[in-house]
Design an enzyme around this catalytic site. Structure first.
Site, mmCIF file in Angstrom:
data_model
loop_
_atom_site.group_PDB
_atom_site.id
_atom_site.type_symbol
_atom_site.label_atom_id
_atom_site.label_comp_id
_atom_site.label_asym_id
_atom_site.label_seq_id
_atom_site.Cartn_x
_atom_site.Cartn_y
_atom_site.Cartn_z
ATOM 1 N N GLU A 1 0.805 -1.224 0.000
ATOM 2 C CA GLU A 1 0.000 0.000 0.000
ATOM 3 C C GLU A 1 0.845 1.286 0.000
ATOM 4 O O GLU A 1 0.719 2.138 0.885
ATOM 5 C CB GLU A 1 -0.977 -0.018 1.177
ATOM 6 C CG GLU A 1 -1.971 -1.161 1.071
ATOM 7 C CD GLU A 1 -3.077 -1.137 2.119
ATOM 8 O OE1 GLU A 1 -2.985 -0.342 3.068
ATOM 9 O OE2 GLU A 1 -4.028 -1.925 1.977
ATOM 10 N N GLU B 1 -5.172 -8.553 -0.506
ATOM 11 C CA GLU B 1 -5.918 -8.409 0.751
ATOM 12 C C GLU B 1 -7.355 -8.087 0.391
ATOM 13 O O GLU B 1 -7.612 -7.284 -0.497
ATOM 14 C CB GLU B 1 -5.391 -7.254 1.619
ATOM 15 C CG GLU B 1 -4.028 -7.419 2.217
ATOM 16 C CD GLU B 1 -3.644 -6.197 3.075
ATOM 17 O OE1 GLU B 1 -4.562 -5.444 3.500
ATOM 18 O OE2 GLU B 1 -2.445 -5.989 3.291
#
Length: 502
Positions: free
Chosen positions: A158, A275
């Site tokens: 991220e 995820e």
């Protein structure tokens, strides 16, 4: 009555089991973690596992030292070997995530999480490349090239968020990716490397990542991103509550990479959702509920049409990003609590693991498959209201006409709802003990077992009519097996109490 066709419409994707998430990777050194992983592999069987922190200080890989006035670096794999050995012993392979930055190699001191993963770029890209090269070369040497080629390698986590990459500096991430990807390919051209592992709401990064990769001729073997559907956190002590978008929002996010990358060099690459969950918080009680299993059921049923994998975050509540959990049930991401208590969403995955390979039908509330031996499996779920404006219907009716190859079928039904297969409800009734005593743990394990029922169902003209009534937030698995009756011809149940039968 919905009539299920006799011939398959295709194969049921198992993209849902390609990967599962975990807390930071060094947790694999703990006994409870290994016990949980052994259980989940025995009953579900994921192929890969992904977690943060492979190169963070807790793993002790990057070890600089001064000797005779010269700074040198030693790469140590003591913990890496133990972790990977534990994973492979459990029958699961790593999905490697390269991060976070060792403190002694970092350009700054900014960290994330209770365990302080450093999120700044390397002060030396050359030393970072040496670290990556040394780590992968060691893994190839220890586990073999053919094995390590099956482990996807993701660059960072991220980077579009300042919490995970200093200032969310996109150019700095591209530089890190370029150095890392070329280093991976120097070790072996067959190793798989990819990214950018972005969080929801940053899809514009995908398009610029594709432009960067083409302009710089950078290796990319797969594209990765994350998917969540929760709104802003409403904090309470040791927890949060959040609004939820419909679960279809997860499927929309799964579909985004292929839609955005059409016409680019990355268009035909595998898409890994590394995820996904409803909430992005590890302290949201929604994760522990029957609602959550029913909410995610259509995602598991349909997600494989849109991505090559979608990795549930995470398999266990052994997860310490915001600190050590304060209670057994605390809203953790895990399919399992500490001490291996199964949550309702765990059962959703075990039900999926018992589905057949041939896809017969899918709907808004059901999935029907067939096994090679003729068994029919039905996964059904009650609709939920993600807005919270209503509790959802008390009852949900589903009628299916199923193709079978016998005059009668044995019907086994496994049910999870608010009262069955739901240790969270039992825990609440128990008074929500933060640290349950051994006897209480036994009760919770018992409460976590799905309700099961069995019956025989006659068929007519090669079809069995199955009527299901689902309770609020129920998921249910129905398995229909052709009956071969081997009872002797003189058997009559009326004889059980000695009644004379002509």
């Amino acid at each position: 009555m919905s009539t299920v066709p006799a011939e398959p419409t295709g194969r049921l994707s198992d993209a849902w089991r390609f990967c599962v998430g975990t807390g930071r990777i060094e947790l694999a050194l703990r006994r409870d973690y290994q016990d949980s992983l052994a259980l989940i592999q025995r009953e579900i069987g994921f192929r890969h596992i992904r977690g943060h922190g492979l190169l963070s200080d807790g793993m002790g890989v990057y070890r600089p030292y001064d000797h005779e006035g010269t700074r040198r670096t030693h790469h140590s794999f003591t913990y890496v070997d133990q972790v990977v050995d534990a994973l492979l012993t459990a029958g699961i392979r790593p999905f490697l995530e390269l991060g976070f930055m060792p403190a002694e190699l970092a350009s700054g001191s900014r960290t994330v999480f209770w365990w302080q993963g450093n999120v700044t770029p390397p002060r030396s890209h050359r030393e970072w490349a040496d670290l990556v090269r040394s780590t992968l070369a060691h893994l190839v040497d220890r586990y073999g090239l053919d094995e390590v080629r099956t482990w996807p390698i993701e660059v960072w986590n991220e980077p579009n968020l300042p919490d995970f990459w200093q200032d969310a500096d996109e150019k700095a991430y591209h530089r890190l990716y370029e150095v890392t990807a070329h280093t991976v390919k120097e070790v072996d051209a067959g190793l798989q490397v990819g990214g950018p592992a972005i969080s929801p709401g940053a899809d514009d990064w995908l398009e610029r990542f594709a432009e960067f990769a083409e302009h710089r001729d950078v290796p990319v073997d797969f594209v990765s991103k994350h998917a969540y559907t929760s709104g802003p956190a409403q904090h309470v002590p040791f927890g949060v509550h959040q609004t939820l978008a419909p679960a279809s929002g997860l499927l929309d996010q799964f579909a985004t990479p292929r839609a955005l990358l059409k016409g680019t060099r990355l268009a035909e690459l595998p898409v890994h959702i590394t995820e996904f969950n409803s909430s992005y918080r590890p302290d949201n009680p929604i994760h522990d509920t029957a609602f959550h299993a029913a909410y995610l059921a259509p995602v598991l049923a349909h997600g494989g049409d849109l991505a090559d994998s979608f990795s549930y975050w995470t398999f266990s509540d052994m997860f310490e990003e915001i600190g050590v959990p304060t209670a057994l049930f605390h809203g953790g991401f895990g399919l399992l609590t500490h001490r291996q208590i199964r949550k309702p969403t765990y059962h959703l995955y075990t039900f999926m693991a018992r589905m057949g390979p041939d896809l017969l039908a899918r709907g808004d509330d059901h999935l029907v498959t067939r096994h090679p031996d003729g068994r029919i499996t039905v996964l059904a779920w009650a609709p939920v209201d993600p807005t919270g404006e209503s509790p959802g219907p008390d009852r949900h009716l589903l009628r299916l006409s199923l193709p079978v190859v016998a005059r009668e079928v044995f019907v086994r039904r496994s049910t999870v709802d608010e009262e069955h297969g739901n240790a969270y409800t039992a825990w609440r009734h128990m008074g929500s003990p933060r640290s349950p005593k051994p006897g209480q743990l036994d009760i919770l394990h018992e409460a976590a077992e799905p309700a099961r029922s069995h019956r025989r169902l006659p068929t007519r003209e090669g079809r069995a009519e199955l009527d299901l009534t689902l309770s609020r937030h129920e998921i249910t698995l129905v398995e229909l097996t052709p009956v071969t009756d081997e009872a002797p011809p003189w058997w009559d149940e009326r004889r059980l109490l000695g009644e004379a039968v002509a």
